[in-house]
Design an enzyme around this catalytic site. Structure first.
Site, PDB file in Angstrom:
ATOM      1  N   ARG A  54     -44.465 -61.231 103.569  1.00  0.00           N
ATOM      2  CA  ARG A  54     -45.751 -61.921 104.105  1.00  0.00           C
ATOM      3  C   ARG A  54     -45.382 -62.500 105.524  1.00  0.00           C
ATOM      4  O   ARG A  54     -46.355 -63.044 106.264  1.00  0.00           O
ATOM      5  CB  ARG A  54     -46.055 -62.985 103.332  1.00  0.00           C
ATOM      6  CG  ARG A  54     -47.471 -63.833 103.666  1.00  0.00           C
ATOM      7  CD  ARG A  54     -48.082 -64.658 102.529  1.00  0.00           C
ATOM      8  NE  ARG A  54     -47.272 -65.497 101.752  1.00  0.00           N
ATOM      9  CZ  ARG A  54     -46.581 -66.501 102.294  1.00  0.00           C
ATOM     10  NH1 ARG A  54     -46.935 -67.295 103.100  1.00  0.00           N
ATOM     11  NH2 ARG A  54     -45.669 -67.377 101.542  1.00  0.00           N
ATOM     12  N   TYR A 108     -68.460 -54.151 116.109  1.00  0.00           N
ATOM     13  CA  TYR A 108     -68.567 -53.755 114.818  1.00  0.00           C
ATOM     14  C   TYR A 108     -69.203 -54.963 113.906  1.00  0.00           C
ATOM     15  O   TYR A 108     -69.077 -56.208 114.001  1.00  0.00           O
ATOM     16  CB  TYR A 108     -67.056 -53.970 114.372  1.00  0.00           C
ATOM     17  CG  TYR A 108     -66.614 -53.412 112.993  1.00  0.00           C
ATOM     18  CD1 TYR A 108     -67.094 -51.897 112.345  1.00  0.00           C
ATOM     19  CD2 TYR A 108     -66.178 -54.271 112.125  1.00  0.00           C
ATOM     20  CE1 TYR A 108     -66.836 -51.628 111.255  1.00  0.00           C
ATOM     21  CE2 TYR A 108     -65.833 -53.877 110.705  1.00  0.00           C
ATOM     22  CZ  TYR A 108     -66.328 -52.597 110.516  1.00  0.00           C
ATOM     23  OH  TYR A 108     -65.912 -52.284 109.361  1.00  0.00           O
ATOM     24  N   ASP A 180     -61.167 -55.159 121.488  1.00  0.00           N
ATOM     25  CA  ASP A 180     -60.950 -54.505 120.227  1.00  0.00           C
ATOM     26  C   ASP A 180     -61.051 -52.910 120.622  1.00  0.00           C
ATOM     27  O   ASP A 180     -62.117 -52.492 121.272  1.00  0.00           O
ATOM     28  CB  ASP A 180     -62.250 -54.603 119.505  1.00  0.00           C
ATOM     29  CG  ASP A 180     -62.212 -53.899 117.974  1.00  0.00           C
ATOM     30  OD1 ASP A 180     -61.343 -52.758 118.294  1.00  0.00           O
ATOM     31  OD2 ASP A 180     -62.803 -54.086 117.034  1.00  0.00           O
ATOM     32  N   LYS A 205     -58.198 -46.523 111.816  1.00  0.00           N
ATOM     33  CA  LYS A 205     -58.792 -45.431 112.355  1.00  0.00           C
ATOM     34  C   LYS A 205     -57.602 -44.477 112.879  1.00  0.00           C
ATOM     35  O   LYS A 205     -56.837 -44.063 112.323  1.00  0.00           O
ATOM     36  CB  LYS A 205     -59.827 -45.953 113.285  1.00  0.00           C
ATOM     37  CG  LYS A 205     -60.718 -47.121 112.655  1.00  0.00           C
ATOM     38  CD  LYS A 205     -61.363 -46.569 111.556  1.00  0.00           C
ATOM     39  CE  LYS A 205     -62.226 -47.735 110.720  1.00  0.00           C
ATOM     40  NZ  LYS A 205     -62.799 -48.778 111.497  1.00  0.00           N
TER      41      LYS A 205
HETATM   42  C1  LIG Z   1     -63.230 -50.285 111.310  1.00  0.00           C
HETATM   43  C2  LIG Z   1     -63.517 -51.357 112.432  1.00  0.00           C
HETATM   44  C3  LIG Z   1     -62.972 -52.400 112.435  1.00  0.00           C
HETATM   45  C4  LIG Z   1     -62.428 -53.154 110.953  1.00  0.00           C
HETATM   46  O1  LIG Z   1     -61.274 -52.385 110.544  1.00  0.00           O
HETATM   47  P1  LIG Z   1     -60.799 -52.472 109.002  1.00  0.00           P
HETATM   48  O2  LIG Z   1     -59.488 -51.919 109.025  1.00  0.00           O
HETATM   49  O3  LIG Z   1     -61.918 -51.692 108.334  1.00  0.00           O
HETATM   50  O4  LIG Z   1     -60.612 -53.983 108.712  1.00  0.00           O
HETATM   51  C5  LIG Z   1     -62.845 -53.434 113.466  1.00  0.00           C
HETATM   52  N1  LIG Z   1     -63.235 -52.801 114.518  1.00  0.00           N
HETATM   53  C6  LIG Z   1     -63.898 -51.645 114.828  1.00  0.00           C
HETATM   54  C7  LIG Z   1     -64.301 -51.144 116.160  1.00  0.00           C
HETATM   55  C8  LIG Z   1     -63.675 -50.571 113.699  1.00  0.00           C
HETATM   56  O5  LIG Z   1     -64.192 -49.288 113.876  1.00  0.00           O
END
Ligand SMILES: *Cc1c(COP(=O)(O)O)cnc(C)c1O
Length: 387
Positions: A54, A108, A180, A205
């Site tokens: 953790r 998002y 992001d 992703k």
């Molecule tokens: C999928 C996504 C998230 C969230 O990510 P998780 O791994 O599903 O928690 C945040 N920002 C973008 C641009 C995303 O495509």
């Protein structure tokens, strides 16, 4: 501190394969061993050297942290249990009750919920800027603004924001610029080199890229990452060792996967542009995309995400989606498999049809995440589904 293991002169692909790993002695495994243990033997009489999953300081966690910091060109990085976990802890490390968060409106859905529902209920002020409006950032920044949050390129429209220009404003105002960068991955863009303070990824992703791990990343200065680590520890957002082990394996092919996906998507976007059934192709690699010239300046590749609108509207999209055979109908993006999904039933389901249309996502809008299959086969699948 990171970045010491391999000098920065190594290319991104080399770092993706080996970054953060010391040369190993004779007889050592080439693949990093999975250390699936939460607890580790300690020295007596001291809390020094306490390893605990953790806390994010166990072997598989540390390898991916170092490697991602090197890929992003940041002092340090932290891997968390999801992209949302990364965004939550990254922002909680910056904001206190009474502070103001200025966010792009192109974000998002889950991030929007976090800001509008959770943060507001904690006494953090949140407002949204439409990046298309002239001087919107300068005009909406307040005395108590502590952070600017953007997603670039934005899902699912591929809209790009001028990070260097925004970074100058943020610096002048003493505000943290958080990006992001999930859609770009460090192969197509490195926001810290462009002046951003913090980079976030849903590593679910592109970074992992195989549709089999949920995790997230925050990158920034060492002192800031220590703050994020404190949040991760108490909010319980650390990743499992096996998730880190899979992420490390996924990272090894990041450069080749992203480049292949960039190439495939460009070819498919150009082909789609010739089809009468398609009324609009949204791809930042095409000259007609509103941010094409900005993207050419800021990005090393245009990415694997594009969207299409069918001339027959929502009904035609429905028929088309049902006919796809190679491309799976599924949410998420950035993996080796090509996927299609309608944002109105996934990432943007929380908005009304009118709200979506206002952000450039009308009904009949289909998002494609192009993987690394042979592009001819993807085109053939789309062609048969259009008939
Ligand atoms: C999928 C996504 C998230 C969230 O990510 P998780 O791994 O599903 O928690 C945040 N920002 C973008 C641009 C995303 O495509």
């Amino acid at each position: 501190m990171t970045g010491e293991k391999l000098p920065r002169k190594f290319g991104q692909s080399t770092i993706a394969v080996r970054g953060g790993v010391e040369p190993r002695a004779s007889g050592s495994p080439i693949a990093s061993p999975l250390v699936q243990s939460v607890n580790f033997v300690q020295d007596f009489g001291t809390a020094e050297g306490l390893l605990y999953t953790r806390y994010g300081n166990t072997p598989n966690e540390e390898i991916v942290q170092k490697r991602i910091a090197m890929l992003e060109g940041s002092e340090d990085a932290l891997v968390l249990s999801s992209g949302m976990g990364a965004t939550s802890c990254a922002m909680l490390a910056l904001l206190r009750p009474g502070d103001h968060l200025l966010s792009s409106s192109w974000i998002y859905g889950g991030t929007r919920q976090l800001f509008s529902e959770e943060f507001v209920s904690m006494g953090i002020e949140v407002s949204y800027a439409n990046p298309d409006e002239r001087r919107v950032w300068r005009n909406t920044i307040r005395q108590n603004t502590r952070a600017i949050f953007i997603e670039a390129p934005a899902n699912p429209t591929g809209r790009v924001i001028d990070i260097p220009q925004l970074a100058i404003l943020a610096k002048n105002q003493g505000v943290a610029l958080v990006v992001d960068s999930t859609l770009a991955s460090p192969i197509n863009c490195r926001p810290i080199e462009l002046g951003a303070d913090v980079v976030i990824h849903s590593a679910t992703k592109y970074l992992n890229g195989h549709h089999d791990v949920l995790c997230g990343v925050v990158a920034g200065t060492s002192s800031y990452i220590e703050e994020v680590r404190r949040k991760m520890m108490v909010w319980g957002q650390a990743p499992d060792p096996f998730a880190c082990w899979l992420l490390e394996r996924g990272l090894k092919t990041l450069d080749v996967r992203v480049k292949r996906s960039n190439e495939n998507t460009m070819r498919i976007a150009e082909w789609l542009g010739t089809r009468p059934e398609i009324s609009k192709v949204h791809y930042v690699g095409l000259p007609e995309h509103p941010d094409h010239s900005l993207a050419k300046k800021l990005l090393d590749g245009f990415g694997g995400l594009m969207s299409i609108e069918l001339a027959g509207g929502a009904e035609a999209v429905d028929r088309f989606s049902r006919r796809l055979r190679l491309i799976s109908y599924a949410s998420s993006l950035g993996g080796v498999d090509s996927l299609a999904v309608e944002p109105r039933f996934s990432s943007h389901a929380h908005m009304t049809s009118e709200e979506r249309a206002a952000t450039g996502i009308p009904d009949g809008f289909l998002r494609l995440s192009i993987g690394i299959e042979n592009f001819e086969d993807i085109i053939a699948d789309i062609e048969q589904a259009l008939q």
